[in-house]
Design an enzyme around this catalytic site. Structure first.
Site, PDB file in Angstrom:
ATOM      1  N   GLU A 131       1.893 109.832  55.654  1.00 40.03           N
ATOM      2  CA  GLU A 131       1.101 110.442  56.718  1.00 40.03           C
ATOM      3  C   GLU A 131       0.163 109.368  57.230  1.00 40.03           C
ATOM      4  OE1 GLU A 131      -0.763 113.692  54.713  1.00 40.03           O
ATOM      5  OE2 GLU A 131      -2.408 112.445  53.992  1.00 40.03           O
ATOM      6  N   HIS A 180      -5.931  92.109  44.449  1.00 38.50           N
ATOM      7  CA  HIS A 180      -6.638  92.858  43.407  1.00 38.50           C
ATOM      8  C   HIS A 180      -6.258  92.401  42.009  1.00 38.50           C
ATOM      9  CE1 HIS A 180      -7.450  96.418  46.348  1.00 38.50           C
ATOM     10  NE2 HIS A 180      -8.286  95.426  46.507  1.00 38.50           N
TER      11      HIS A 180
END
Length: 230
Positions: A200, A106
């Site tokens: 998570e 990026h």
């Protein structure tokens, strides 16, 4: 095992203070993404965009790599095979930690790009709208950042690495931004084992063979030691 391909995202830099752009009061919270992270936003208001990345550059300059960055640098230095490090981040914390080969898919805050002739050069700490390109002298300098709607860098090289990986690891990524979110599927298709490190499970977490939950500073050092001892 001969080749490890690693993808890192914002989660690995959060513990160095660079994961706060979307938090209340953070840099990202003060602006709409379409205003500061798209070619259209730059065309509308180049000063806003340049100032935004100047602020990010200054914040990054004060940040230090954490134990996660250092663990990956150790893996690259000591692993008998090849370690390929791909990052979605635009900070330089992997290099500060000692990583020698980083693919910035990026772009990077440390770089400037000419929108006219594609010349790249080291960005000054403070860029200004209308800065001249050192090659063509046109006032078309911009941050060397891949904005929404633009093609990430080095995709052919990245997919070549994924095709040859024995192990693919994804660290601190959300799994909702493509093409990076598709890397695990490509690595699995080519026969690699896969592992995800995150606070998570990501949106593509079900595609990984192994998921290790917790901060990167706590999960990466023991994983690197496991690999180096195996």
């Amino acid at each position: 095992m001969q080749k490890i391909v690693i993808l890192t995202g914002a989660g690995i830099s959060a513990e160095s203070g660079l994961g706060t752009f979307r938090a209340e009061g953070g840099l990202w919270a003060q602006h709409k993404i379409e205003d500061v992270a798209t070619p259209e936003g730059f065309a509308r208001n180049p000063k806003l965009v340049v100032d935004f990345y100047n602020a990010r550059r200054a914040q990054t300059a004060e940040a230090d790599p954490n134990a996660g960055h250092l663990a990956l640098a150790k893996l690259e230095a000591e692993f008998a095979g090849e370690v390929v490090l791909i990052t979605q981040n635009v900070d330089d914390l992997h290099e500060k930690a000692g990583s020698q080969k980083v693919i910035y898919m990026h772009g990077a805050l440390k770089g400037a790009l000419c929108a006219a002739c594609d010349t790249r050069w080291p960005a000054p700490m403070v860029m200004a709208p209308g800065d001249a390109c050192p090659n063509c002298d046109r006032p078309t300098a911009r941050p060397d950042i891949v904005w929404f709607g633009e093609m990430p860098y080095d995709m052919d090289e990245i997919f070549d690495h994924l095709a040859g990986a024995d192990l693919f690891a994804s660290i601190g990524t959300s799994g909702n931004v493509y093409p990076a979110a598709g890397f695990v599927a490509e690595a699995r298709r080519c026969g690699a084992d896969t592992v995800e490190f995150n606070l998570e499970p990501s949106l593509v977490g079900s595609q990984f063979d192994d998921i290790r939950i917790g901060p990167a500073t706590e999960t990466l050092p023991p994983w690197v030691d496991e690999i180096l001892k195996s």
